[in-house]
Design a protein around this motif. Structure first.
Motif, short mmCIF file in Angstrom:
data_model
loop_
_atom_site.label_atom_id
_atom_site.label_comp_id
_atom_site.label_asym_id
_atom_site.label_seq_id
_atom_site.Cartn_x
_atom_site.Cartn_y
_atom_site.Cartn_z
N LEU A 72 -13.88 -1.14 5.78
CA LEU A 72 -13.85 -0.26 4.53
C LEU A 72 -15.67 -0.50 3.90
CD1 LEU A 72 -11.22 0.30 2.00
CD2 LEU A 72 -12.15 -1.84 1.28
N LYS A 74 -16.74 3.02 5.81
CA LYS A 74 -15.57 4.18 5.59
C LYS A 74 -16.44 4.62 3.99
CE LYS A 74 -12.87 5.89 8.65
NZ LYS A 74 -13.07 6.36 9.11
N LYS A 75 -17.11 3.90 2.60
CA LYS A 75 -17.27 3.97 1.47
C LYS A 75 -19.13 4.40 1.96
CE LYS A 75 -18.44 1.60 -2.97
NZ LYS A 75 -17.82 0.19 -3.37
N TYR A 89 -13.69 9.13 1.53
CA TYR A 89 -12.73 8.63 0.86
C TYR A 89 -11.49 8.11 0.37
CZ TYR A 89 -17.59 8.67 -1.33
OH TYR A 89 -18.93 8.10 -2.13
N ALA A 144 -10.61 5.89 3.17
CA ALA A 144 -11.19 4.06 2.88
C ALA A 144 -10.03 3.83 1.94
CB ALA A 144 -11.97 4.24 2.24
N ILE A 164 -7.03 1.87 4.41
CA ILE A 164 -7.89 0.56 4.83
C ILE A 164 -6.74 -0.66 4.36
CG2 ILE A 164 -8.91 -1.47 5.56
CD1 ILE A 164 -11.03 1.43 5.66
N ASN A 205 -10.60 0.02 -4.04
CA ASN A 205 -9.84 0.79 -4.28
C ASN A 205 -9.81 1.44 -5.56
OD1 ASN A 205 -8.90 0.39 -1.36
ND2 ASN A 205 -6.88 0.34 -2.60
N LEU A 235 -13.43 3.23 -5.16
CA LEU A 235 -13.15 5.33 -4.00
C LEU A 235 -12.19 5.89 -5.07
CD1 LEU A 235 -11.75 2.73 -1.12
CD2 LEU A 235 -14.47 3.99 -1.62
#
Length: 562
Positions: A324, A327-328, A347, A350, A353, A361, A364
């Motif tokens: 996480l 990816k972020k 995004y 991510a 996940i 989240n 995101l």
């Protein structure tokens, strides 16, 4: 079940044997002949062990005369061959010793699982001595229980039971200790035994209730009904307040419910007593992970795995946290570089996940909403921001982003609602101004939109406004629609009047400024109800006789200027 030790005073007296799990042997030559019990070295033999014709190690110099304890599953053959009448001393399991002195002689054998009907009587002082020693063990167990050292308390209560297995209070105490240790099925066994021996020990039937709460909690955890699990664990902890397993399960569910401070508190209490508790370390990391403190969370997960390398939950959470975070960060980098399409994809990945990580989240979704607004996908941006505030209704950034998108799509009532939420949360000058602007646009949106009536942009020049008026006025002039139905004539007359109003306001710099600022024009002395669109039309086109409408055929008109 282990038995009491029996001290035999005279080898010629008798007592009946019963079943037990071990045998304890005293040297007969050393037996006391006083009224006070003196303790001598004893050898404990487990069921099935044989002496192979020799006295127990360490006791061979005591004359070879030994006596067996009562209530055992293991017995020994006779010490005096003459008492056997020359018969072979060895007996098979289950055989009676025929009333002969059980003891130890060369070639004597130890039998397991025998139930012998012959033996010695206990001395008059042996029972009191054993009870005293058992009570001493119980008192030591009580002391350790008071110190919450339940493992040591369990050991001493077990010693007391070994000495006197018919005492209900010893089983009751050990049942309570087992409950503190979270070993409820064993506790239930001891509790049932204490009740069988003494029905006044009914309070230990709570162990059965605790087991039932545990079963319900396990089922509800699988159903993700975390509130019910917390309820069950609270009830169970009323009976077993020191059970770490119940506390950990409760803390984990509190974290899943977003009640992070409570979960942290429970885990921290356990870690103060046991800093190596992998489950508590996992829960601490889980709380940090769900609060979007991912780097610190990873540290706790790693520590938990160091204590328990096979900890599946910590392993999964650690893997998710690292993925996480990566990816972020990649999405943020792509956004800063202006690569909005790539940022959107990162995004989105991510978000797939871990759906349980609410706060991360929410961020995101908001980030992806910002990307969509940059791509002018305003409806998608609004949807992403809405998802963000559903996950975290205190996420101000998401409200601000959505409010701006509402403003851009002229959904002013929704924008005002979001800005009011933001202003209530943090009453800053910036938030106040944003709310004021949205309220102004809402007010303006409820008036006639003169720009829209003329079909021009809000930044249109004076010439553009004049050209737009000319076009719209001629299009909606009543004379042009004199041959139409009464309904159409009425509608066109209304539009012609609105076009005149729009031109009157937008062509006058002062009036236009007041209109753009949201001021009520009627309150400023400009009553548009008395407005005459024909006068504006005549003035614009040069007065009477300056033009006329003539038909050149059905539905066709042209203008002729004088």
């Amino acid at each position: 079940m282990s038995s009491c030790v029996s001290i035999i005073s005279e080898p010629t007296t008798w007592f009946p044997y019963k079943s037990c799990s071990r045998i304890e042997v005293l040297p007969t030559d050393a037996w006391p002949h006083t009224t006070t019990l003196q303790l001598f070295p004893m050898l404990r033999l487990q069921p099935g062990n044989a002496l192979h014709g020799r006295p127990p190690t360490g006791l061979s110099g005591l004359g070879g005369k030994m006596a067996a304890a009562v209530e055992c599953d293991v017995v020994m053959a006779a010490t005096e061959p003459e008492l056997l009448g020359g018969e072979e001393a060895k007996r098979l399991p289950g055989q009676d010793l025929n009333g002969f002195d059980p003891g130890i002689v060369p070639d004597a054998a130890l039998f397991s699982s025998c139930y012998c009907h012959a033996g010695f009587q206990r001395s008059t002082f042996s029972s009191a001595g054993l009870t005293g020693e058992a009570e001493s063990f119980k008192e030591q167990g009580n002391a350790y229980y008071a110190k919450k050292d339940y493992n040591e308390a369990y050991n001493y209560y077990t010693k007391a039971i070994d000495m006197c297995p018919k005492n209900a209070s010893y089983y009751g105490n050990r049942a309570a200790t087992l409950m503190m240790l979270g070993r409820f099925r064993e506790a239930l066994g001891d509790a049932q035994q204490s009740v069988r021996l003494d029905d006044s020990f009914v309070r230990f039937k709570n162990a059965n209730a605790v087991i039932e709460y545990e079963k319900i909690a396990e089922t509800d955890f699988e159903k993700r009904d975390f509130r019910k699990v917390v309820f069950c664990m609270d009830r169970a902890l009323e009976f077993a307040p020191a059970c770490h397993r119940f506390k950990i399960l409760k803390a984990e569910c509190l974290a899943m419910l977003g009640r992070y401070p409570e979960a942290q508190s429970v885990a921290s209490d356990i870690l103060r007593m046991d800093s190596t508790n992998a489950d508590a370390l996992y829960v601490r990391g889980l709380c940090l992970y769900y609060e979007d403190c991912i780097e610190k969370a990873v540290q706790f997960f790693v520590q938990a795995l160091r204590m328990a390398p096979d900890h599946e939950k910590a392993c999964l959470a650690c893997r998710n946290a690292k993925a996480l975070k990566a990816k972020k960060e990649d999405g943020n980098k792509a956004f800063k570089e202006g690569n909005y399409k790539l940022a959107y994809e990162l995004y989105t990945e991510a978000l797939g996940i871990d759906p349980n990580n609410i706060k991360t989240n929410a961020k995101l979704y908001c980030n992806r909403g910002t990307v969509n607004s940059k791509l002018r996908k305003l409806d998608d941006a609004i949807e992403d921001c809405t998802n963000a505030v559903k996950l975290d209704d205190s996420y101000i950034k998401a409200y601000l982003r959505r409010a701006q998108c509402y403003m851009d799509t002229e959904q002013y009532e929704e924008a005002v609602r979001d800005y009011e939420k933001v202003y209530q949360t943090g009453k800053t000058k910036e938030h106040k101004q944003l709310l004021k602007n949205a309220q102004l646009e809402l007010k303006k949106s409820k008036r006639k939109d003169y720009y829209k009536i003329l079909g021009v942009d809000k930044n249109a020049s004076e010439d553009e406004i004049k050209k737009a008026y000319r076009k719209r006025a001629l299009m909606h002039h009543p004379d042009r629609h004199s041959g139409a139905s009464a309904e159409v004539q009425k509608e066109e007359e209304k539009k012609f009047k609105e076009v005149g109003e729009a031109f009157t306001i937008l062509s006058d710099p002062k009036k236009k400024t007041r209109y753009d600022s949201g001021q009520d024009l009627d309150e400023e002395g400009m009553n548009m109800g008395d407005f005459d669109a024909n006068n504006i039309f005549k003035a614009f086109f040069g007065g009477p006789g300056g033009f006329s409408f003539e038909a050149s055929g059905p539905g066709n008109f042209f203008f002729q200027f004088g």
